[in-house]
Motif scaffolding. Structure first.
Motif, PDB file in Angstrom:
ATOM      1  N   GLY A 102       0.817  -1.346  -0.275  1.00  0.00           N
ATOM      2  CA  GLY A 102      -0.140   0.031  -0.104  1.00  0.00           C
ATOM      3  C   GLY A 102       0.858   1.304   0.012  1.00  0.00           C
ATOM      4  N   GLY A 103       0.124   2.463   0.246  1.00  0.00           N
ATOM      5  CA  GLY A 103       1.080   3.452   0.164  1.00  0.00           C
ATOM      6  C   GLY A 103      -0.087   4.804  -0.077  1.00  0.00           C
ATOM      7  N   GLU A 104       0.427   5.824   0.008  1.00  0.00           N
ATOM      8  CA  GLU A 104      -0.228   7.263  -0.108  1.00  0.00           C
ATOM      9  C   GLU A 104      -0.674   7.517  -1.700  1.00  0.00           C
ATOM     10  OE1 GLU A 104       0.100  11.775   1.172  1.00  0.00           O
ATOM     11  OE2 GLU A 104       1.744  10.480   1.526  1.00  0.00           O
ATOM     12  N   LEU A 105      -2.041   7.612  -1.748  1.00  0.00           N
ATOM     13  CA  LEU A 105      -2.538   7.816  -3.229  1.00  0.00           C
ATOM     14  C   LEU A 105      -2.588   9.399  -3.297  1.00  0.00           C
ATOM     15  CD1 LEU A 105      -5.534   5.365  -3.137  1.00  0.00           C
ATOM     16  CD2 LEU A 105      -3.492   5.105  -4.317  1.00  0.00           C
ATOM     17  N   VAL A 106      -2.491   9.658  -4.813  1.00  0.00           N
ATOM     18  CA  VAL A 106      -2.651  11.085  -5.048  1.00  0.00           C
ATOM     19  C   VAL A 106      -3.773  11.727  -4.577  1.00  0.00           C
ATOM     20  CG1 VAL A 106      -2.543  12.651  -7.258  1.00  0.00           C
ATOM     21  CG2 VAL A 106      -0.942  10.784  -6.993  1.00  0.00           C
ATOM     22  N   ASP A 161      -9.666   8.543  -4.350  1.00  0.00           N
ATOM     23  CA  ASP A 161     -10.349   7.759  -5.735  1.00  0.00           C
ATOM     24  C   ASP A 161      -9.424   7.200  -6.882  1.00  0.00           C
ATOM     25  OD1 ASP A 161      -9.886  10.437  -6.411  1.00  0.00           O
ATOM     26  OD2 ASP A 161     -11.702  10.284  -7.762  1.00  0.00           O
ATOM     27  N   SER A 162      -8.083   7.590  -6.656  1.00  0.00           N
ATOM     28  CA  SER A 162      -7.265   7.022  -7.842  1.00  0.00           C
ATOM     29  C   SER A 162      -6.380   5.700  -7.404  1.00  0.00           C
ATOM     30  CB  SER A 162      -6.285   8.195  -7.985  1.00  0.00           C
ATOM     31  OG  SER A 162      -5.166   8.315  -7.069  1.00  0.00           O
ATOM     32  N   GLN A 163      -5.776   5.299  -8.185  1.00  0.00           N
ATOM     33  CA  GLN A 163      -4.816   3.970  -7.826  1.00  0.00           C
ATOM     34  C   GLN A 163      -3.316   4.678  -8.219  1.00  0.00           C
ATOM     35  OE1 GLN A 163      -5.813   0.185  -9.286  1.00  0.00           O
ATOM     36  NE2 GLN A 163      -7.969   0.401  -8.262  1.00  0.00           N
ATOM     37  N   GLU A 164      -3.160   5.924  -8.264  1.00  0.00           N
ATOM     38  CA  GLU A 164      -1.684   6.428  -8.402  1.00  0.00           C
ATOM     39  C   GLU A 164      -1.193   6.892  -7.161  1.00  0.00           C
ATOM     40  OE1 GLU A 164      -0.015   9.868 -11.208  1.00  0.00           O
ATOM     41  OE2 GLU A 164      -1.881   9.293 -11.743  1.00  0.00           O
ATOM     42  N   PHE A 165      -0.001   6.327  -6.858  1.00  0.00           N
ATOM     43  CA  PHE A 165       0.512   6.643  -5.506  1.00  0.00           C
ATOM     44  C   PHE A 165       1.649   8.065  -5.559  1.00  0.00           C
ATOM     45  CE2 PHE A 165       0.043   2.059  -5.595  1.00  0.00           C
ATOM     46  CZ  PHE A 165      -0.597   1.909  -4.459  1.00  0.00           C
ATOM     47  N   LEU A 213       6.425   2.918  -1.032  1.00  0.00           N
ATOM     48  CA  LEU A 213       5.567   2.126  -0.828  1.00  0.00           C
ATOM     49  C   LEU A 213       5.715   1.236   0.358  1.00  0.00           C
ATOM     50  CD1 LEU A 213       4.675   0.980  -4.523  1.00  0.00           C
ATOM     51  CD2 LEU A 213       3.300   2.397  -2.961  1.00  0.00           C
ATOM     52  N   HIS A 214       4.524   0.871   1.101  1.00  0.00           N
ATOM     53  CA  HIS A 214       4.974  -0.058   2.066  1.00  0.00           C
ATOM     54  C   HIS A 214       4.225  -1.325   1.673  1.00  0.00           C
ATOM     55  CE1 HIS A 214       2.999  -1.597   6.189  1.00  0.00           C
ATOM     56  NE2 HIS A 214       4.303  -2.059   6.075  1.00  0.00           N
ATOM     57  N   TYR A 271      -4.455   0.297   0.801  1.00  0.00           N
ATOM     58  CA  TYR A 271      -3.687  -1.054   0.532  1.00  0.00           C
ATOM     59  C   TYR A 271      -4.214  -2.063  -0.449  1.00  0.00           C
ATOM     60  CZ  TYR A 271      -0.569   0.024   4.312  1.00  0.00           C
ATOM     61  OH  TYR A 271       0.252   0.500   5.218  1.00  0.00           O
ATOM     62  N   PHE A 272      -3.516  -2.865  -1.102  1.00  0.00           N
ATOM     63  CA  PHE A 272      -4.067  -3.663  -2.334  1.00  0.00           C
ATOM     64  C   PHE A 272      -3.517  -5.128  -1.951  1.00  0.00           C
ATOM     65  CE2 PHE A 272      -3.786   0.660  -3.823  1.00  0.00           C
ATOM     66  CZ  PHE A 272      -5.024   0.867  -4.387  1.00  0.00           C
ATOM     67  N   ILE A 273      -4.368  -6.131  -2.772  1.00  0.00           N
ATOM     68  CA  ILE A 273      -3.959  -7.414  -2.697  1.00  0.00           C
ATOM     69  C   ILE A 273      -3.632  -7.827  -4.208  1.00  0.00           C
ATOM     70  CG2 ILE A 273      -4.487  -9.779  -2.266  1.00  0.00           C
ATOM     71  CD1 ILE A 273      -6.171  -8.779   0.229  1.00  0.00           C
TER      72      ILE A 273
END
Length: 80
Positions: free
Chosen positions: A12-16, A19-23, A29-30, A60-62
């Motif tokens: 996971g990480g901090e998104l822009v 509602d985006s998937q851009e970090f 990234l963690h 966070y994503f799987i």
């Protein structure tokens, strides 16, 4: 026979924007870890998500690594 190993990556990480998937910074990234099956990955995902629940930009994503990890099998079948 043990279950077939199905690797899952949790990160996971901090998104822009929430509602985006851009970090914001892909270098920061963690990576929570790589897990042998979905259940374990989901537990880790829940833990990471719970720890950052107050930060709407942390997500966070799987990733189902096992779907991408089959170099020997040239003709992938993409049906889920």
């Amino acid at each position: 026979m043990p279950d077939k190993q199905l690797l899952h990556l949790v990160f996971g990480g901090e998104l822009v924007r929430p509602d985006s998937q851009e970090f914001v910074d892909p270098k920061k990234l963690h990576i929570v870890g790589i897990f042998p099956n979905y259940d374990e990955a989901q537990k880790a995902w829940r833990g990471a998500t719970g720890a950052t629940i107050d930060d709407a930009h942390m997500r966070y994503f799987i990733v189902h690594l096992h779907r991408f990890l089959d170099p020997a099998n040239k003709d992938h079948d993409h049906h889920h």
